[in-house]
Write an enzyme that holds these catalytic residues in place. Structure first.
Site, short mmCIF file in Angstrom:
data_model
loop_
_atom_site.label_atom_id
_atom_site.label_comp_id
_atom_site.label_asym_id
_atom_site.label_seq_id
_atom_site.Cartn_x
_atom_site.Cartn_y
_atom_site.Cartn_z
N GLY A 57 119.78 -27.86 -44.73
CA GLY A 57 118.81 -28.90 -44.41
C GLY A 57 118.10 -29.42 -45.65
CB CYS B 1 103.82 -31.65 -46.43
SG CYS B 1 104.24 -32.73 -45.06
CD GLN C 201 101.28 -37.53 -42.97
OE1 GLN C 201 100.29 -37.28 -42.31
NE2 GLN C 201 102.38 -36.83 -42.86
CB SER D 252 110.80 -37.06 -47.81
OG SER D 252 109.56 -36.81 -48.42
CD GLU E 246 101.77 -34.13 -40.11
OE1 GLU E 246 102.55 -33.56 -39.30
OE2 GLU E 246 101.97 -34.16 -41.33
NE ARG F 158 106.27 -40.03 -41.04
CZ ARG F 158 106.16 -38.72 -41.32
NH1 ARG F 158 105.93 -38.30 -42.55
NH2 ARG F 158 106.24 -37.83 -40.36
CG HIS G 82 102.19 -36.75 -47.38
ND1 HIS G 82 103.34 -37.47 -47.18
CD2 HIS G 82 102.30 -35.65 -46.58
CE1 HIS G 82 104.11 -36.83 -46.30
NE2 HIS G 82 103.51 -35.73 -45.94
CG ASN H 277 106.15 -35.45 -48.78
OD1 ASN H 277 106.12 -36.22 -49.74
ND2 ASN H 277 107.09 -35.48 -47.87
CB THR H 278 109.64 -32.65 -50.51
OG1 THR H 278 109.89 -33.51 -51.62
CG2 THR H 278 109.61 -33.47 -49.24
#
Lengths: 359, 359, 359, 359
Positions: free
Chosen positions: D12, D156, D183, D186, D210, D243, D250, D337-338
């Protein structure tokens, strides 16, 4: 000791890319920066600060090099080039027409502007493709009685095209090339460049002058240097240039018809094998591959592939046969319009000039 | 009294576009809606409501027609077509292969699916382009011993291409057509269609199967009906299909080479004059012009031009000569992939079928 | 007989929106158009054509009204208003400061500029919210010894805020309002507005002056007219204004704390019931609802909801309780910044002025 | 000798980010990768290749680590952890609920899933913010009779919030926090994540679950560890999560009200000074600054600032006073965020655990 270089047009987006490309360069150091009268007399840090809002007008993803921020900005039209080994110009075509001959009287000039690209004794260079054309410098200096010279870089849209056509041209001869570009926004610059309202959910089907440049420049770049002059290559180019909602990276859908039979495998092999000698020189800004060929049919994509090898390689994919033209293949390419396609490509050219003793 | 029509696949995005295209239609009324087993038994309003979040899964810019919301959804595979005059199918190719012959046994079917597009006795129709091909219906009914029949609509990318090529083909003959598409996201549907992460700041250079469809469909559409069969047209098509960050509207950069000399003015005149007879029929969903030709070099743009004449006209611009091929012109077109290119185009076909006594 | 109106600033994007909003208007006809010296003397069609590229500089989704194209463009600073009943001004704040008093000496002026918004005797009007403030016109004419007058429209970001706060203010009293906006690009205009390179894959967290305008304007709009003057409303507003990659439509995340207890159901009822009397007047540009409240938690979305009721209604969703402040609710709104939020809202104001005998 | 780690959910997007974050890691080596049954038994290279189109399903900007491509993929539910020192899990909440306790019986687990975040004896960690909460591990092992343990990472969206609130909380106490997020896509992953058609020219005003996560997680993270348990912090949080069309990063518009007086300069000093001790540990994945504060009012922007310090720092700007709440400041933050917000943040946590002897 490093060569001392000047960057003219240093407050614009293309000039900023030069500053980034030259940061910590092993051979060159930025000794002088110049811009228009408006910025002259300020420090570089001041010159790129909006006096009204305090915003920094700096548009590269990378931060501005620390040592540049304190340099004074000189006025481009009255530049003193004593002690300067090389000038990089990153200005519009109009000012370039006046400024570049001024500098070239005494100093080598590497330019991304279009002002002198099409003159017979001015080389139009792409690193790894036609660097033998630098021999034209001797003709130029003789013709113009300059101590320096001007070498130019092609339009950013031409570059991926010419790089991928060169191996096909050399091995199979070219008959016809048909290209549709989907160009990133940064190619249009920022003054004002492309307006946000026009780019959202949209394609702009026209870029003034672009198709003519692409058609003309390929002939000169793939031309042959002989007896002090370039004989342009003899094939037909048809371009359709569009702007799409992509920040950087030009995507080009290509159809190339050759003089000799050329299978998809032949074309792939020619592209993969291309430029080994140039790559072998290991110039500081050189990519490791002139061309990367993808097998994944969904590649290349501008966002994923533009930065490959720091934006200095050209990514090719979707190589497939075509039956509408003779000996033809189709493919898609992505090249980085502001790295190999502009400042960093010009720095790579300058590295070659230096290595060959022209700087 | 209005003809009673069924919409199969009514919960998907293409089916929803049929419901919008049929709202307040003067000749047709939606009497039956069908979908997969999952939705069967619910009201339409329920079927398009996400049970978990309460969100409405409706994706047209227009609101859902009020009277549809209360209709029960039937299961597509066990549909009772008593009293139904016409079926519109908006399902994927797989289900279409099974369902459409089932319906066609008794009832006319107008389909946007690709399942039967390429069979010799199934017409592939574009309103205003090749409606004489409906004569194939008689062959089809004979061959298959059906009381109804299937007529199909081409791929959305084919439609702008075929509409603009038809006047050139008729007046000058076609030799070669080279096309690069920059397609909108809605053409990929929503299950899941194109992922948001892939579309931002990007171009996707591959749409599986699309280029083959475009190449094949044009030959059939511009073919000649004679003695109960279609003889495909004989010219070469080369397509490169890409996806760009545009919501709706397909932009296509075209290069067409003709058999006879054709200047830019000739091509413009042929396009402007095209389809007068069909337009003159004043069918309810018909545009007022088959093709609009722009002189502004920055047009057509998908966001500005896709909705011209409610998405039923094809916008052309940048008509210019080309020297790489014989008798060639280049242009850019924008056509609306989910209006003329899908449901509303199919409704226009059905209007013609009705007017000609086929419904 | 229709009232004859002038549109000043007619070549800019806001002026163009006036021309669209006034097309086929039942009460008003565009008799005079004006712009800066550069356009004066040309026909409107000429004035909006780029002499270099031939491109048409027209930026509304709707086509330019046919009858406008042949009108001559007059110079704004030397305008002859004989026979003109009303002037709409769509110019920047600087020129507005000079031009509007000039016009107001003789003629009513409805303005979208900020130049006079904050002066005590100049009404700041939102149709359906505070039209009783037009009584301030009498004070203004007396103060300034003008035959005409100036009425102004708020900043586009204020409008959705004030419309949704008004029913809460009237029924429950307001204590505190905290708002974060995600604004569309068209609010920044096109000269150059927001650069395409800045909007792709990005959020811009600052819009100079915007937060101050929003905070200030709400107090005046929700103020009370009494004895010839406005007493500003007494509540606190905190705004954070950002720009997002959306073409049109401002999305605002709202948190409102009231003086009296107000449940989510109370707030919904207040909003749904709001403005019935004004709507009942059936003015030509009026929406059918001042506010639409969505239950689908994924609404409102700017692309789906900005055009509701031709951009004249405000869409609200995600009404939910909040525990951080007293008697508080949260919601999200979408309002169309260039329809109700600019030209068409100003036309609606003018319709009311006309109905009340002020034009 | 490096610690041998397993990555579960490796096919993933979150799992891929772990592989990138662990590439050439000085302390950890990826010894085992696991995924669902569908991928088990294949090499990693095979597992991420689409069998139908040949496309590579790899979604990080960085290329997949070469040595990972040949590793076999094991089935997550029957994983043999002999010789494994640490497990990183990057799976959905559902599978995490079953898998993580299985692993924790013998082995430390660092998880980005939400399954166990809210259990009293499971630490919810942000590096540099509340690493003292790892003491909860002892309570957990005792409670559950595990040899290993589970530590979790927050949502995140929580991370930038908690990092910037922590210095304010420590120095001034917090009363109320009001936040609107914009946000990146991703954060929604790719299965299917957010559909392209929904993100273009749009804002989506709702992200299910969220806001509740953000409100709840901050209390636990800023809580106090004492006598083997966490006492949640006592302040109010109100979140509105949206979003926007941004790939990664974000952006959060913040309003924080303190218990003690806190000027803008106080807040800036607190943020700039924050985390020196943690930074001083020089853990391999650590940023050089926990928080960067911009003076340029147009910063931070997600595209420009998300990658600062390889995505591990939080960028703050627009620090300004607020008069609606007590002792309040407003600011805007951007966090990746990632990177810090997911895999690389979890790796940094693991580095701390290792340094403290917990691995």
């Amino acid at each position: 000791m490093k060569k001392r270089v000047a960057v003219v047009g240093a407050t614009g987006i293309a000039g900023q890319q030069f500053l980034v490309a030259l940061q910590n360069h092993p051979w060159f150091e930025v000794a002088l920066i110049a811009a228009s009268q408006r910025s002259a007399g300020k420090s570089y840090a001041e010159a790129i600060r909006d006096p009204k809002t305090g915003a920094r007008r700096w548009w590269c993803q990378e931060e501005p090099p620390q040592q540049t921020l304190t340099l004074p900005v000189h006025e481009a039209s009255t530049l003193n080039l004593d002690g300067i080994d090389l000038v990089f110009t990153a200005v519009e075509s109009g000012p370039a027409r006046d400024l570049e001959p001024l500098y070239a009287k005494t100093t080598p000039v590497v330019s991304t502007a279009s002002a002198y690209r099409y003159e017979a004794d001015i080389p139009l260079l792409i690193p790894g493709v036609n660097l033998d054309h630098i021999q034209l410098i001797d003709t130029q200096k003789r013709n113009r009685d300059w101590q320096g010279y001007i070498v130019t870089q092609p339009n950013c849209t031409t570059i991926g095209l010419a790089i991928t056509l060169k191996p096909l041209f050399d091995q199979f001869g070219l008959q016809k090339v048909i290209m549709t570009s989907m160009q990133g926004l940064s190619g249009a610059g920022r003054s004002p460049g492309v307006i946000g309202m026009d780019t959202i959910d949209n394609v702009i089907p026209f870029i003034p002058g672009e198709e003519e440049k692409v058609e003309k420049e390929n002939h000169k770049i793939l031309g042959t240097f002989d007896s002090g002059a370039i004989t342009p290559a003899d094939f037909l180019v048809s371009a359709a240039c569009t702007r799409v909602p992509v920040l950087e990276g030009h995507t080009e859908a290509m159809l190339a018809s050759m003089q000799q039979p050329c299978s998809v495998d032949d074309a792939r092999a020619a592209m993969i094998g291309f430029g080994k000698e140039f790559i072998g020189m290991e110039l500081p800004s050189s990519p490791q591959h002139m061309i990367i060929v993808h097998d994944d049919p969904f590649r290349p994509q501008p966002r994923l592939d533009r930065d490959a090898e720091d934006g200095m390689t050209t990514s090719v994919g979707r190589l497939r046969p075509d039956r509408t033209l003779d000996n033809a293949v189709k493919y898609v390419l992505v090249s980085h319009n502001t790295k190999m396609g502009a400042a960093k490509g010009a720095v790579l050219t300058a590295e070659y000039l230096h290595q060959q003793g022209y700087v």
